[in-house]
Design a protein around this motif. Sequence first.
Motif, PDB file in Angstrom:
ATOM      1  N   GLY A  63       0.829  -1.250  -0.038  1.00 42.59           N
ATOM      2  CA  GLY A  63       0.293   0.063  -0.126  1.00 42.59           C
ATOM      3  C   GLY A  63       0.562   1.279  -0.027  1.00 42.59           C
ATOM      4  N   MET A  64       1.922   1.454   0.320  1.00 42.36           N
ATOM      5  CA  MET A  64       2.947   1.962   0.594  1.00 42.36           C
ATOM      6  C   MET A  64       3.575   2.635  -0.192  1.00 42.36           C
ATOM      7  SD  MET A  64       4.259   4.509   3.256  1.00 42.36           S
ATOM      8  CE  MET A  64       3.553   3.594   4.932  1.00 42.36           C
ATOM      9  N   VAL A  65       4.031   1.494  -1.421  1.00 41.80           N
ATOM     10  CA  VAL A  65       4.864   1.916  -2.286  1.00 41.80           C
ATOM     11  C   VAL A  65       3.360   2.513  -4.079  1.00 41.80           C
ATOM     12  CG1 VAL A  65       5.815   0.525  -4.428  1.00 41.80           C
ATOM     13  CG2 VAL A  65       6.091  -0.239  -1.383  1.00 41.80           C
ATOM     14  N   LEU A  66       2.267   1.676  -3.786  1.00 42.75           N
ATOM     15  CA  LEU A  66       0.931   2.006  -4.600  1.00 42.75           C
ATOM     16  C   LEU A  66       0.823   3.440  -4.529  1.00 42.75           C
ATOM     17  CD1 LEU A  66       0.108   0.471  -6.824  1.00 42.75           C
ATOM     18  CD2 LEU A  66      -2.027   0.614  -5.584  1.00 42.75           C
ATOM     19  N   ARG A  67       0.650   3.444  -2.776  1.00 38.10           N
ATOM     20  CA  ARG A  67       0.200   5.196  -2.937  1.00 38.10           C
ATOM     21  C   ARG A  67       0.741   5.882  -3.024  1.00 38.10           C
ATOM     22  NH1 ARG A  67      -1.893   3.962   1.896  1.00 38.10           N
ATOM     23  NH2 ARG A  67       0.007   3.690   3.143  1.00 38.10           N
ATOM     24  N   ALA A  68       3.063   6.039  -2.812  1.00 40.85           N
ATOM     25  CA  ALA A  68       3.102   7.123  -3.577  1.00 40.85           C
ATOM     26  C   ALA A  68       3.338   6.752  -4.841  1.00 40.85           C
ATOM     27  CB  ALA A  68       5.425   6.235  -2.834  1.00 40.85           C
ATOM     28  N   TYR A  69       3.365   5.821  -5.867  1.00 40.37           N
ATOM     29  CA  TYR A  69       3.584   5.328  -7.191  1.00 40.37           C
ATOM     30  C   TYR A  69       1.987   6.314  -7.673  1.00 40.37           C
ATOM     31  CZ  TYR A  69       3.789   3.726 -11.272  1.00 40.37           C
ATOM     32  OH  TYR A  69       3.817   3.422 -13.067  1.00 40.37           O
ATOM     33  N   GLN A  70       1.813   6.186  -7.259  1.00 41.86           N
ATOM     34  CA  GLN A  70      -0.285   6.420  -7.115  1.00 41.86           C
ATOM     35  C   GLN A  70      -0.095   8.041  -7.438  1.00 41.86           C
ATOM     36  OE1 GLN A  70      -3.068   4.728  -5.578  1.00 41.86           O
ATOM     37  NE2 GLN A  70      -4.114   3.740  -7.702  1.00 41.86           N
ATOM     38  N   ALA A  71       0.317   8.644  -6.514  1.00 41.13           N
ATOM     39  CA  ALA A  71       1.128  10.336  -6.712  1.00 41.13           C
ATOM     40  C   ALA A  71       2.172  11.101  -7.762  1.00 41.13           C
ATOM     41  CB  ALA A  71       1.479  10.444  -5.114  1.00 41.13           C
ATOM     42  N   ALA A  72       2.866  10.069  -7.814  1.00 40.63           N
ATOM     43  CA  ALA A  72       4.070  10.251  -8.884  1.00 40.63           C
ATOM     44  C   ALA A  72       2.813  10.408 -10.244  1.00 40.63           C
ATOM     45  CB  ALA A  72       5.345   9.676  -8.812  1.00 40.63           C
ATOM     46  N   ILE A  83      10.343  -4.964  -1.236  1.00 36.99           N
ATOM     47  CA  ILE A  83       9.100  -4.201  -1.386  1.00 36.99           C
ATOM     48  C   ILE A  83       9.222  -3.471  -0.061  1.00 36.99           C
ATOM     49  CG2 ILE A  83       7.012  -4.495  -0.679  1.00 36.99           C
ATOM     50  CD1 ILE A  83       6.861  -6.726  -2.902  1.00 36.99           C
ATOM     51  N   GLY A  84       9.901  -4.086   1.394  1.00 36.19           N
ATOM     52  CA  GLY A  84      10.017  -3.364   2.803  1.00 36.19           C
ATOM     53  C   GLY A  84      10.320  -2.470   1.997  1.00 36.19           C
ATOM     54  N   LEU A  85      12.252  -2.697   1.999  1.00 39.10           N
ATOM     55  CA  LEU A  85      13.625  -1.663   1.457  1.00 39.10           C
ATOM     56  C   LEU A  85      12.914  -0.324   1.050  1.00 39.10           C
ATOM     57  CD1 LEU A  85      16.017  -1.352   3.212  1.00 39.10           C
ATOM     58  CD2 LEU A  85      16.500  -1.858   0.416  1.00 39.10           C
ATOM     59  N   LEU A  86      11.825  -0.614  -0.085  1.00 40.99           N
ATOM     60  CA  LEU A  86      11.168   0.207  -1.127  1.00 40.99           C
ATOM     61  C   LEU A  86      10.564   1.504  -0.300  1.00 40.99           C
ATOM     62  CD1 LEU A  86      11.337   1.777  -3.792  1.00 40.99           C
ATOM     63  CD2 LEU A  86       9.966   0.093  -4.517  1.00 40.99           C
ATOM     64  N   ALA A  87       9.401   0.067   0.031  1.00 44.12           N
ATOM     65  CA  ALA A  87       8.962   1.253   1.148  1.00 44.12           C
ATOM     66  C   ALA A  87       9.008   1.863   2.184  1.00 44.12           C
ATOM     67  CB  ALA A  87       8.005   0.022   1.609  1.00 44.12           C
ATOM     68  N   LEU A  88       9.780   1.724   2.588  1.00 46.05           N
ATOM     69  CA  LEU A  88      10.758   2.667   3.997  1.00 46.05           C
ATOM     70  C   LEU A  88      10.963   3.871   3.566  1.00 46.05           C
ATOM     71  CD1 LEU A  88      11.689   2.305   6.740  1.00 46.05           C
ATOM     72  CD2 LEU A  88      13.599   1.697   6.068  1.00 46.05           C
ATOM     73  N   ASN A  89      11.740   3.846   2.110  1.00 46.30           N
ATOM     74  CA  ASN A  89      12.503   4.438   1.301  1.00 46.30           C
ATOM     75  C   ASN A  89      11.359   5.467   0.742  1.00 46.30           C
ATOM     76  OD1 ASN A  89      14.304   5.733  -0.740  1.00 46.30           O
ATOM     77  ND2 ASN A  89      15.565   3.881  -0.158  1.00 46.30           N
ATOM     78  N   VAL A  90      10.367   5.181   0.642  1.00 45.50           N
ATOM     79  CA  VAL A  90       9.591   5.672   0.348  1.00 45.50           C
ATOM     80  C   VAL A  90       8.870   6.323   1.099  1.00 45.50           C
ATOM     81  CG1 VAL A  90       7.345   6.361  -0.706  1.00 45.50           C
ATOM     82  CG2 VAL A  90       8.322   4.698  -1.819  1.00 45.50           C
ATOM     83  N   HIS A  91       8.235   6.021   1.813  1.00 49.27           N
ATOM     84  CA  HIS A  91       8.095   6.613   3.030  1.00 49.27           C
ATOM     85  C   HIS A  91       8.574   7.583   4.010  1.00 49.27           C
ATOM     86  CE1 HIS A  91       7.318   6.467   7.695  1.00 49.27           C
ATOM     87  NE2 HIS A  91       6.106   6.373   7.667  1.00 49.27           N
ATOM     88  N   ARG A  92       9.568   7.310   3.790  1.00 47.10           N
ATOM     89  CA  ARG A  92      10.851   8.728   4.494  1.00 47.10           C
ATOM     90  C   ARG A  92      11.124   9.629   3.632  1.00 47.10           C
ATOM     91  NH1 ARG A  92      16.167   6.164   6.682  1.00 47.10           N
ATOM     92  NH2 ARG A  92      16.291   5.631   3.963  1.00 47.10           N
ATOM     93  N   LYS A  93      10.675   9.774   2.273  1.00 50.26           N
ATOM     94  CA  LYS A  93      11.036  10.793   1.273  1.00 50.26           C
ATOM     95  C   LYS A  93       9.763  11.212   1.234  1.00 50.26           C
ATOM     96  CE  LYS A  93      12.583   8.929  -2.793  1.00 50.26           C
ATOM     97  NZ  LYS A  93      13.099   8.853  -3.896  1.00 50.26           N
TER      98      LYS A  93
END
Lengths: 168, 168
Positions: A25-34, B144-154
């Motif tokens: 969910g975190m990744v997809l949200r960021a992806y969708q926003a971008a 995916i966890g790493l990317l999520a963390l990455n995105v979460h921080r940005k």
Amino acid sequence: MTTEADAANLDAPVARPGDLGWHLGMVLRAYQAAFDTAVEGMPGGIRGFQVLSTVIHKEPPNQQALGAHLGIDRTVLTYLLDSLVEAGVVARVPAPSDRRSRKIIPTREGHSTLQHYETRVATVESDLLAGLPPSDAQVLTALIGLLALNVHRKKPGTNPCEAMDHLP
Amino acid sequence: MTTEADAANLDAPVARPGDLGWHLGMVLRAYQAAFDTAVEGMPGGIRGFQVLSTVIHKEPPNQQALGAHLGIDRTVLTYLLDSLVEAGVVARVPAPSDRRSRKIIPTREGHSTLQHYETRVATVESDLLAGLPPSDAQVLTALIGLLALNVHRKKPGTNPCEAMDHLP
DNA sequence: TATTGTTATACTCTATAACTATA
DNA sequence: TATAGTTATAGAGTATAACAATA
């Protein structure tokens, strides 16, 4: 403190039940926003881009195949196509084999429109993965693609898009 | 990590702009569908499970931190918590430090409820990855966890959940 | 004045069913 | 009868703004 170490530690399996969903969910949200900012001006937004891309690259034989490939309900697709037709990027033509169905074909403007937005989308996608080492990013995209294909095949019932999946 | 790379057939890079989004959407749709059946009976469904899991495992200091961690708007969280309180799995208690905010704590029934559904969710998650070789699945979840963390921080701006991210 | 949580309103998205025209 | 596409309606989900209590 410990969070980054945990996530980066490959020895650790799935940390907790539900974490995979949180990560996705975190990744997809960021992806969708971008993605959303990348396709600014595109009729139909993200969905519009995906439809145009599918129409051009996959050439689905009818609307149902198009919708099934993107997980879009046929009732939603009608409105979406209306806006794309009005914008002049695609056109509805009657399918010669079955007069009930319609084939969606791209216009010349549709081709240039897709080309324009594809460069922006490509930038967004590489930006999203920029935080990972290049080799890791490559592995991740490959594995996600593999999993998506896997999941796509396991999907029961409605699957009229198989004919499309085996095209070049 | 490069050893698993070969198994995933890395010869094909990101096929086309937008494919990453298509893959992510495909995986997330399948995950949500399976998740949804796994948490059948849970008040608030998927969101309810995620809230309860966060409350128990992360102990966020207030509702805002809880909502920010899950990407849930505070106005939505109010209704969601209402149903969880009514179901008797969590309770709202006034935070001693700041009398404006409330801390969400799990009840004893909340603990057992989470434990029950966590086993089902774990099954769903492993089922989703069952199509991949175990080593690939492990790499994928880690990345995916790493990317999520990455995105979460940005993520810019609203990020009041950092205080929570550094808890044990 | 800014922030936490609540409430009310409106808007978007999606799902369901009914309708047509073909098969 | 079944299917492709369209249309209309209702429901869930989400966002916006206003409000009271506290900092």
